[in-house]
Write an enzyme that holds these catalytic residues in place. Structure first.
Site, PDB file in Angstrom:
ATOM      1  N   LYS A  13       0.823  -1.220   0.000  1.00 40.49           N
ATOM      2  CA  LYS A  13       0.000   0.000   0.000  1.00 40.49           C
ATOM      3  C   LYS A  13       0.851   1.261   0.000  1.00 40.49           C
ATOM      4  O   LYS A  13       0.607   2.179  -0.769  1.00 40.49           O
ATOM      5  CB  LYS A  13      -0.906   0.052   1.246  1.00 40.49           C
ATOM      6  CG  LYS A  13      -1.952  -1.025   1.338  1.00 40.49           C
ATOM      7  CD  LYS A  13      -2.855  -0.817   2.567  1.00 40.49           C
ATOM      8  CE  LYS A  13      -2.115  -0.912   3.896  1.00 40.49           C
ATOM      9  NZ  LYS A  13      -1.694  -2.265   4.263  1.00 40.49           N
ATOM     10  N   ARG A  88     -10.004   1.200   8.682  1.00 41.99           N
ATOM     11  CA  ARG A  88      -9.709  -0.231   8.811  1.00 41.99           C
ATOM     12  C   ARG A  88     -10.761  -0.978   9.604  1.00 41.99           C
ATOM     13  O   ARG A  88     -10.639  -2.192   9.792  1.00 41.99           O
ATOM     14  CB  ARG A  88      -8.393  -0.427   9.577  1.00 41.99           C
ATOM     15  CG  ARG A  88      -7.198  -0.278   8.715  1.00 41.99           C
ATOM     16  CD  ARG A  88      -5.981  -0.774   9.462  1.00 41.99           C
ATOM     17  NE  ARG A  88      -4.886   0.036   9.055  1.00 41.99           N
ATOM     18  CZ  ARG A  88      -3.663  -0.408   8.800  1.00 41.99           C
ATOM     19  NH1 ARG A  88      -3.368  -1.667   8.988  1.00 41.99           N
ATOM     20  NH2 ARG A  88      -2.734   0.402   8.415  1.00 41.99           N
ATOM     21  N   ARG A 127      11.287  -7.631   4.408  1.00 45.39           N
ATOM     22  CA  ARG A 127      11.371  -6.209   4.766  1.00 45.39           C
ATOM     23  C   ARG A 127      11.984  -6.045   6.157  1.00 45.39           C
ATOM     24  O   ARG A 127      12.735  -5.107   6.404  1.00 45.39           O
ATOM     25  CB  ARG A 127       9.970  -5.577   4.741  1.00 45.39           C
ATOM     26  CG  ARG A 127       9.980  -4.101   5.102  1.00 45.39           C
ATOM     27  CD  ARG A 127       8.622  -3.456   4.939  1.00 45.39           C
ATOM     28  NE  ARG A 127       7.740  -3.697   6.067  1.00 45.39           N
ATOM     29  CZ  ARG A 127       6.463  -3.334   6.117  1.00 45.39           C
ATOM     30  NH1 ARG A 127       5.911  -2.727   5.098  1.00 45.39           N
ATOM     31  NH2 ARG A 127       5.727  -3.575   7.176  1.00 45.39           N
ATOM     32  N   ARG A 133      11.287  -2.867  11.236  1.00 43.84           N
ATOM     33  CA  ARG A 133      10.117  -2.396  11.981  1.00 43.84           C
ATOM     34  C   ARG A 133       9.841  -3.368  13.123  1.00 43.84           C
ATOM     35  O   ARG A 133       9.833  -4.578  12.924  1.00 43.84           O
ATOM     36  CB  ARG A 133       8.903  -2.337  11.041  1.00 43.84           C
ATOM     37  CG  ARG A 133       8.617  -0.945  10.533  1.00 43.84           C
ATOM     38  CD  ARG A 133       7.516  -0.932   9.511  1.00 43.84           C
ATOM     39  NE  ARG A 133       6.243  -1.467  10.009  1.00 43.84           N
ATOM     40  CZ  ARG A 133       5.108  -1.366   9.320  1.00 43.84           C
ATOM     41  NH1 ARG A 133       5.088  -0.768   8.148  1.00 43.84           N
ATOM     42  NH2 ARG A 133       3.993  -1.872   9.809  1.00 43.84           N
ATOM     43  N   ARG A 144      -1.175  -9.535  12.634  1.00 45.83           N
ATOM     44  CA  ARG A 144      -1.677  -8.425  11.823  1.00 45.83           C
ATOM     45  C   ARG A 144      -2.539  -8.934  10.671  1.00 45.83           C
ATOM     46  O   ARG A 144      -3.543  -8.313  10.314  1.00 45.83           O
ATOM     47  CB  ARG A 144      -0.501  -7.580  11.300  1.00 45.83           C
ATOM     48  CG  ARG A 144       0.039  -6.627  12.375  1.00 45.83           C
ATOM     49  CD  ARG A 144       1.484  -6.217  12.138  1.00 45.83           C
ATOM     50  NE  ARG A 144       1.703  -5.571  10.870  1.00 45.83           N
ATOM     51  CZ  ARG A 144       2.842  -5.652  10.171  1.00 45.83           C
ATOM     52  NH1 ARG A 144       3.861  -6.364  10.629  1.00 45.83           N
ATOM     53  NH2 ARG A 144       2.964  -5.020   9.038  1.00 45.83           N
TER      54      ARG A 144
HETATM   55  P1  ADP Z   1       0.575  -2.656   7.933  1.00 48.37           P
HETATM   56  O1  ADP Z   1      -0.507  -2.367   6.938  1.00 48.37           O
HETATM   57  O2  ADP Z   1       1.762  -3.320   7.334  1.00 48.37           O
HETATM   58  O3  ADP Z   1       0.094  -3.364   9.169  1.00 48.37           O
HETATM   59  P2  ADP Z   1       0.756   0.180   8.749  1.00 48.37           P
HETATM   60  O4  ADP Z   1       2.014   0.958   8.711  1.00 48.37           O
HETATM   61  O5  ADP Z   1      -0.347   0.615   7.850  1.00 48.37           O
HETATM   62  O6  ADP Z   1       1.216  -1.297   8.441  1.00 48.37           O
HETATM   63  O7  ADP Z   1       0.191   0.142  10.250  1.00 48.37           O
HETATM   64  C1  ADP Z   1       0.997  -0.227  11.331  1.00 48.37           C
HETATM   65  C2  ADP Z   1       0.169  -0.324  12.614  1.00 48.37           C
HETATM   66  O8  ADP Z   1      -0.388   0.972  12.925  1.00 48.37           O
HETATM   67  C3  ADP Z   1      -1.035  -1.258  12.585  1.00 48.37           C
HETATM   68  O9  ADP Z   1      -0.693  -2.604  12.841  1.00 48.37           O
HETATM   69  C4  ADP Z   1      -1.894  -0.653  13.701  1.00 48.37           C
HETATM   70  O10 ADP Z   1      -1.424  -0.997  14.987  1.00 48.37           O
HETATM   71  C5  ADP Z   1      -1.670   0.830  13.526  1.00 48.37           C
HETATM   72  N1  ADP Z   1      -2.687   1.417  12.620  1.00 48.37           N
HETATM   73  C6  ADP Z   1      -2.469   1.959  11.391  1.00 48.37           C
HETATM   74  N2  ADP Z   1      -3.618   2.392  10.844  1.00 48.37           N
HETATM   75  C7  ADP Z   1      -4.605   2.108  11.739  1.00 48.37           C
HETATM   76  C8  ADP Z   1      -6.018   2.295  11.771  1.00 48.37           C
HETATM   77  N3  ADP Z   1      -6.661   2.851  10.739  1.00 48.37           N
HETATM   78  N4  ADP Z   1      -6.691   1.878  12.859  1.00 48.37           N
HETATM   79  C9  ADP Z   1      -6.064   1.331  13.894  1.00 48.37           C
HETATM   80  N5  ADP Z   1      -4.746   1.105  13.945  1.00 48.37           N
HETATM   81  C10 ADP Z   1      -4.010   1.488  12.881  1.00 48.37           C
END
Ligand code: ADP
Length: 191
Positions: A13, A88, A127, A133, A144
């Site tokens: 993404k 989400r 990654r 990370r 996740r």
């Molecule tokens: P990925 O899609 O690889 O899990 P992101 O960088 O998009 O990685 O998100 C990392 C973390 O940030 C998520 O696992 C969550 O804990 C938090 N997060 C991101 N966006 C949201 C959201 N819209 N609602 C709740 N938690 C979020």
């Protein structure tokens, strides 16, 4: 142009969001990036978010919603934006609907990158070797994916019912995926 991009963790993404942002001249707003910046800066928001992120769980909706509400109210988002990683949950969808409706705005499309589950676990483990990370350990990666399947995958049907869904195959070379994504958005938004 107002867009969202969805897809399971590791679908790419963030990579595609950067290209979409360039093409349409809109900011790519990644909730994950904003959380990580807050964790690094040690802000109260970061302290709150970190324990959820480290466990692969979603940060509570109230926290995420108010963060996004403030971010899209900034000047650079006035003519459009791409939300990467938001909404989400079903509750976040309702909140985003409300944020947009208040300003008389609507979404133009919801892009979803589809990728096979095992393939993305492998991508994320790769990654982890370079980016490091803290949420890229195998156990957290699998959590996740589960959380995505439970809480976010249902949003795909929801946006499909609204006629906004743009599904793109996320497998293959980055450039090929980008071409597919941009063509699909153009096709969906010119109609
Ligand atoms: P990925 O899609 O690889 O899990 P992101 O960088 O998009 O990685 O998100 C990392 C973390 O940030 C998520 O696992 C969550 O804990 C938090 N997060 C991101 N966006 C949201 C959201 N819209 N609602 C709740 N938690 C979020």
């Amino acid at each position: 142009m107002r867009l969202i991009i969805m897809g399971p963790p590791g679908a790419g993404k963030g990579t595609q969001a950067a290209f979409i942002s360039d093409k349409y001249g809109i900011p790519a707003i990644s909730t994950g990036d904003i959380f990580r910046a807050n964790v690094s800066a040690g802000t109260p928001l970061g302290v709150e978010a970190q324990r959820y992120m480290d466990a692969g769980e979603y940060v509570p909706d109230e926290v995420t919603n108010s963060m996004v509400r403030n971010r899209i109210a900034e000047d650079d988002a006035a003519t459009g934006f791409l939300l990467d990683g938001y909404p989400r949950t079903v509750a976040q969808v309702a909140e985003l609907d409300d944020m947009l409706a208040t300003s008389g705005l609507t979404l133009d499309a919801a892009v979803v990158l589809t990728v096979d589950g095992e393939e993305i676990v492998q991508r994320l483990l790769e990654r982890a070797k370079t980016e490091g990370r803290p949420d890229d350990t195998e156990e957290v990666i699998r959590r996740r994916q589960e959380v995505y399947a439970e809480q976010t995958a249902p949003l795909i049907d929801l946006y499909r019912e609204r006629g906004l869904l743009v599904e793109v195959d996320g497998l293959g070379e980055v450039g090929d995926v980008t071409r597919r994504v941009l063509a699909a958005i153009d096709g969906a938004t010119k109609a």
